[in-house]
Design a protein around this motif. Structure first.
Motif, PDB file in Angstrom:
ATOM      1  N   ALA A 153      64.803 -69.170  34.702  1.00  0.00           N
ATOM      2  CA  ALA A 153      65.767 -69.028  33.844  1.00  0.00           C
ATOM      3  C   ALA A 153      66.687 -70.279  33.617  1.00  0.00           C
ATOM      4  N   ALA A 154      67.168 -70.820  34.700  1.00  0.00           N
ATOM      5  CA  ALA A 154      68.186 -71.902  34.699  1.00  0.00           C
ATOM      6  C   ALA A 154      67.490 -73.017  33.963  1.00  0.00           C
ATOM      7  N   GLN A 155      66.371 -73.439  34.282  1.00  0.00           N
ATOM      8  CA  GLN A 155      65.564 -74.641  33.756  1.00  0.00           C
ATOM      9  C   GLN A 155      65.379 -74.081  31.976  1.00  0.00           C
ATOM     10  N   ARG A 156      65.408 -73.326  31.489  1.00  0.00           N
ATOM     11  CA  ARG A 156      65.373 -73.013  30.247  1.00  0.00           C
ATOM     12  C   ARG A 156      66.893 -73.208  29.381  1.00  0.00           C
ATOM     13  N   GLU A 157      67.849 -73.040  30.458  1.00  0.00           N
ATOM     14  CA  GLU A 157      69.167 -73.490  29.771  1.00  0.00           C
ATOM     15  C   GLU A 157      69.627 -74.804  30.148  1.00  0.00           C
ATOM     16  N   ARG A 158      69.398 -75.446  31.042  1.00  0.00           N
ATOM     17  CA  ARG A 158      69.836 -76.742  31.423  1.00  0.00           C
ATOM     18  C   ARG A 158      68.898 -77.487  32.107  1.00  0.00           C
TER      19      ARG A 158
END
Length: 553
Positions: free
Chosen positions: A428-433
């Protein structure tokens, strides 16, 4: 004469109607063959015995034709059977020497039909039992008909001894001779009758010989057709059972809390107790239910099917249930698939092996060599997770790599449940930043499809290549025994066995989801072309695992 496959009997080939036909056809054929074999020994065949032989020959021929029409057996075999069994009664009257040769051919065919594809020692035992039965049918029938037959007593005892010996050998080979399956299952009862009845017939001879031998041969025919009963559960050994074609894994099979693993959704109940719905568990494949089992023998009802369990009285392993239970159960499954029945005394989460600790140290060294300035470490409260996190932190300190919550690389050394949460969060974090620019790294025991497929790519230090023959063989054997089950590193180690030492080298492998040559939505693949990562033999389904480094120093 193979009669196909049916779930009513669970045998390798018979439904209930076919079993009934078999239990009439084979003894009738044996009787006709026995009369044909011994007919040249007497001058005249009594009229009543001749009539009985004709009737049984006709019945056998009709049932052979019925088998070919109703049960999809080999048509050529059925026709040959019918012709031979009709010819014997005619030739025993007109040309007894020729009838003996035809009866011999019929006896050979009867052996093949009785054995139902068995081979080796069991086929030899079938041959002896069928031949001796046919000979005794002929001998006893001629004696009861008051035909002149020589040496009745010695022959009857000899044939009875041969049948009893064959039955005793088969009892030992079957594995049910010395446990309760001998008298609690149809398979065991039929085999016991095939052993005892010839002895009774030999002792009483004239009065019950034909009836006793007929009953013994019916029992033998039934035993060959019935499925062998499942092995008895052993306390402390995780149980891999069958619930109507669906595999079920019970672990650790000790008193108290146990995990029941199903390949598909279903419910589990202990005896007459309330049903517990099996649910998905983080990081694990299939469905899982936690139940409390009493000490000793009891039963589980899995989606309407009853499975016998035996927990014994000793205490179990605490980590065999709870968050680390699925990994423990699937590790034991690897040994069960390999044919070992090891008592479960510890789970992988109970301790960090030196081999895995060494792999983690080398992983940190690799990250440091790449210039990774900081890492984030995810462990858990298990003994292995706590020790693994300490090993990684100590190695990072030596290599001057900072450990902090916002590190440039993520290193997950927890159990499956915590790892699933950590990897979901990382994805999820890699999808956002641009989170974790130096990548996601997992401990060796976390290489399993339900975990690594939650992210686009992850890296794992391994001492084996998941594409090598042994790993592929394990994945295939696992899927055969428990369809849909994900391969695991600890399960693979258990499948290999303790006598297989781990290689000293450690190499980094990347696990990534793959979809080469993507198709349009709903468009089928070309005939014979599997979807990448699908099919037997893939350690990570819908993905690939490839080396990305030389062996680490």
């Amino acid at each position: 004469m193979d009669h196909g496959s049916h779930p009513v009997t669970g045998s390798a080939g018979l439904d209930l109607a076919a079993l009934i036909v078999r239990l009439v056809l084979l003894p009738a054929t044996a009787f006709v063959a026995g009369i044909g074999l011994l007919r040249p020994q007497v001058d005249t065949l009594p009229r009543r015995l001749r009539q009985v032989t004709v009737v049984l020959g006709g019945l056998s021929a009709v049932l052979a034709v019925v088998s070919a029409v109703a049960f999809d057996v080999n048509v050529v075999g059925a026709v040959v059977h019918a012709l031979l069994v009709l010819a014997v009664p005619v030739l025993t009257t007109r040309r007894p020497p020729v009838g003996r040769w035809v009866a011999t051919a019929l006896l050979v065919l009867l052996v093949l039909e009785t054995a139902l594809g068995r081979s080796g020692v069991e086929f030899a035992i079938d041959t002896v039992y069928v031949a001796a039965t046919a000979a005794w049918f002929g001998l006893a029938s001629l004696a009861l008909a008051r035909a002149e037959t020589p040496r009745l007593g010695p022959l009857s005892w000899t044939l009875g001894g041969v049948l009893a010996l064959a039955g005793a050998v088969q009892l030992v080979l079957s594995g049910v001779a010395f446990d309760r399956r001998l008298y609690e299952t149809g398979f065991g009862i039929a085999l016991l009758a095939a052993f005892v009845l010839p002895i009774v017939a030999a002792v009483l001879w004239r009065r019950v010989a034909v009836v006793g031998v007929a009953a013994a041969f019916v029992a033998w025919s039934a035993f060959v057709a019935l499925p062998a009963p499942a092995e008895l559960p052993v306390p402390g050994v995780p149980l891999l059972a069958d619930a109507g074609g669906t595999p079920v894994l019970v672990s650790p099979q000790r008193p108290g809390r146990n995990l029941v693993h199903l390949a598909t959704a279903g419910s589990v109940a202990v005896g007459d107790g309330p049903a517990v719905q099996a649910v998905a568990r983080p990081g694990a494949s299939g469905f899982w239910a936690e139940v409390d089992l009493p000490a000793g023998r009891s039963s589980l009802v899995v989606s309407g099917r009853t499975i016998e369990v035996d927990t014994g009285s000793a205490s179990g392993v605490a980590t065999a249930s709870g968050p680390d239970g699925p990994e423990c159960a699937t590790t034991a499954l690897g040994g069960l698939v390999a044919g070992r029945k090891d008592v479960l005394t510890a789970c992988p989460a109970d301790a960090l092996s030196e081999a895995d600790a060494d792999a983690l140290r080398k992983l940190v060294g690799f990250l440091a060599a790449r210039g990774t300035g900081s890492i984030t470490v995810v462990g858990d409260s298990s003994a292995r997770g706590t020790e693994a996190a300490r090993v990684v932190r100590d190695a990072a300190a030596v290599s001057r790599v900072a450990v902090r919550p916002d590190g440039a690389a993520l290193v997950v050394v927890s159990g499956w449940a915590q790892a699933a949460s950590a990897l979901d969060g990382a994805a999820a974090a890699q999808r956002e930043r641009p989170a974790y620019p130096y990548g996601l790294y997992v401990a060796p025991w976390l290489l399993t499809g339900p975990l690594v497929n939650t992210v686009a790519s992850s890296t794992v230090p391994l001492r084996f290549d998941p594409r090598e023959q042994a790993a592929v063989s394990y994945a295939v054997a696992l899927d055969n025994a428990f369809p849909g089950e994900a391969a695991t590193v600890t399960g693979f180690r258990q499948w290999l066995g303790p006598e297989q030492p781990e290689p000293p080298r450690v190499q980094l492998f990347a696990a990534a989801q793959v979809n080469a040559m993507p198709m349009a939505p709903g468009q089928p693949h070309a005939p014979g072309m599997d979807v990448p990562g699908e099919g037997a033999g893939f350690f990570v389904p819908q993905g690939t695992v490839v080396p990305i480094s030389f062996p680490l120093g």
